[in-house]
Design a protein around this motif. Sequence first.
Motif, mmCIF file in Angstrom:
data_model
loop_
_atom_site.group_PDB
_atom_site.id
_atom_site.type_symbol
_atom_site.label_atom_id
_atom_site.label_comp_id
_atom_site.label_asym_id
_atom_site.label_seq_id
_atom_site.Cartn_x
_atom_site.Cartn_y
_atom_site.Cartn_z
ATOM 1 N N PHE A 129 0.827 -1.205 0.000
ATOM 2 C CA PHE A 129 0.000 0.000 0.000
ATOM 3 C C PHE A 129 0.862 1.258 0.000
ATOM 4 C CE2 PHE A 129 -2.079 3.242 2.733
ATOM 5 C CZ PHE A 129 -3.065 3.633 1.837
ATOM 6 N N ALA A 130 1.964 1.215 0.768
ATOM 7 C CA ALA A 130 2.856 2.375 0.864
ATOM 8 C C ALA A 130 3.752 2.513 -0.363
ATOM 9 C CB ALA A 130 3.714 2.269 2.127
ATOM 10 N N GLY A 131 3.759 1.504 -1.225
ATOM 11 C CA GLY A 131 4.604 1.557 -2.414
ATOM 12 C C GLY A 131 6.079 1.396 -2.096
ATOM 13 N N TYR A 132 6.384 0.668 -1.011
ATOM 14 C CA TYR A 132 7.764 0.435 -0.633
ATOM 15 C C TYR A 132 8.462 -0.338 -1.751
ATOM 16 C CZ TYR A 132 11.651 -0.237 2.569
ATOM 17 O OH TYR A 132 12.884 -0.193 3.159
ATOM 18 N N ASN A 133 9.727 -0.096 -1.963
ATOM 19 C CA ASN A 133 10.495 -0.763 -3.021
ATOM 20 C C ASN A 133 10.362 -2.278 -2.877
ATOM 21 O OD1 ASN A 133 12.902 -2.192 -4.090
ATOM 22 N ND2 ASN A 133 13.492 -0.131 -4.722
ATOM 23 N N ILE A 134 9.811 -2.931 -3.884
ATOM 24 C CA ILE A 134 9.517 -4.367 -3.818
ATOM 25 C C ILE A 134 10.775 -5.207 -3.622
ATOM 26 C CG2 ILE A 134 9.513 -4.612 -6.339
ATOM 27 C CD1 ILE A 134 7.341 -6.665 -3.924
ATOM 28 N N TRP A 135 11.870 -4.855 -4.284
ATOM 29 C CA TRP A 135 13.097 -5.656 -4.172
ATOM 30 C C TRP A 135 13.720 -5.517 -2.788
ATOM 31 C CZ3 TRP A 135 12.634 -9.075 -7.578
ATOM 32 C CH2 TRP A 135 12.072 -8.777 -8.806
ATOM 33 N N LEU A 136 13.673 -4.312 -2.241
ATOM 34 C CA LEU A 136 14.166 -4.111 -0.879
ATOM 35 C C LEU A 136 13.254 -4.833 0.109
ATOM 36 C CD1 LEU A 136 16.338 -2.844 0.833
ATOM 37 C CD2 LEU A 136 15.023 -0.719 0.857
ATOM 38 N N PHE A 137 11.948 -4.779 -0.145
ATOM 39 C CA PHE A 137 10.991 -5.499 0.695
ATOM 40 C C PHE A 137 11.297 -7.003 0.709
ATOM 41 C CE2 PHE A 137 7.149 -8.119 0.723
ATOM 42 C CZ PHE A 137 6.701 -7.867 2.009
ATOM 43 N N ILE A 138 11.547 -7.582 -0.460
ATOM 44 C CA ILE A 138 11.840 -9.020 -0.548
ATOM 45 C C ILE A 138 13.145 -9.347 0.190
ATOM 46 C CG2 ILE A 138 12.494 -10.879 -2.137
ATOM 47 C CD1 ILE A 138 10.469 -9.608 -4.150
ATOM 48 N N LEU A 139 14.168 -8.529 -0.012
ATOM 49 C CA LEU A 139 15.444 -8.745 0.673
ATOM 50 C C LEU A 139 15.277 -8.674 2.189
ATOM 51 C CD1 LEU A 139 18.558 -9.046 0.684
ATOM 52 C CD2 LEU A 139 18.666 -6.554 0.557
ATOM 53 N N LEU A 140 14.623 -7.624 2.671
ATOM 54 C CA LEU A 140 14.427 -7.456 4.111
ATOM 55 C C LEU A 140 13.540 -8.562 4.682
ATOM 56 C CD1 LEU A 140 13.993 -3.586 4.194
ATOM 57 C CD2 LEU A 140 15.990 -4.899 4.946
ATOM 58 N N SER A 141 12.543 -8.974 3.912
ATOM 59 C CA SER A 141 11.675 -10.070 4.358
ATOM 60 C C SER A 141 12.469 -11.361 4.495
ATOM 61 C CB SER A 141 10.514 -10.280 3.383
ATOM 62 O OG SER A 141 9.623 -9.194 3.435
ATOM 63 N N ALA A 142 13.347 -11.631 3.533
ATOM 64 C CA ALA A 142 14.166 -12.843 3.594
ATOM 65 C C ALA A 142 15.079 -12.801 4.822
ATOM 66 C CB ALA A 142 14.990 -12.996 2.321
ATOM 67 N N ILE A 143 15.630 -11.645 5.113
ATOM 68 C CA ILE A 143 16.520 -11.507 6.277
ATOM 69 C C ILE A 143 15.745 -11.723 7.573
ATOM 70 C CG2 ILE A 143 17.892 -9.860 7.633
ATOM 71 C CD1 ILE A 143 18.730 -8.623 4.874
ATOM 72 N N THR A 144 14.638 -11.005 7.736
ATOM 73 C CA THR A 144 13.935 -11.038 9.011
ATOM 74 C C THR A 144 13.190 -12.346 9.232
ATOM 75 O OG1 THR A 144 12.531 -9.759 10.506
ATOM 76 C CG2 THR A 144 11.806 -9.885 8.230
#
Length: 193
Positions: A129-144
Amino acid sequence: MLRRIYDWCIAAADKPYALWLMAAVSFAESSFFPVPPDIMLIPMALARPQRAWIYAGVCTVASVAGGVLGYAIGFLLYDSVGQWLIGLYGYGDKVEAFRESYAHYGAWIILLKGLTPIPYKIVTITSGFAGYNIWLFILLSAITRGARFFIAAVLLNRYGETIRHHIEKRLGLWVGIGAAVLVAGFIIAFKLF
């Protein structure tokens, strides 16, 4: 009843469908399902501690993939499905404040909330919804999400027998604690969100 569910999860660790079922729960939990994959990860890893790493890896990959679905719900379908899901969990009036905080703290929000019992689907939908960068979102999701599941794998692999003994001795207590943590996660998310 708790004992039967627990025993089923322990016995299911050897079944060919167990890994797929755990992956499905992990996927769904990141986008719409209210129950975390830990309900399967923990008993399965206790039954087969040497496979805890595999279970954590499957949970991580499935959770990140489910997170992408949650992101898509927020990005593409927020006005209909996304808003309904967030409203279902009682967070509808908090979305704008959460969205604004993404401008400054998006990476930290994803990293911290992915480790906690705060429902991750809220983060995934709102990230879209916030339009956060999808690739950064995927990377951070994988880390966390990886950190969350692999921390559990390390503990269950190393202390599995001791943990299993304590869980089986006081199953009701541990299920109650797990439920309390889950409810606390929803309450904290409601207050912080």
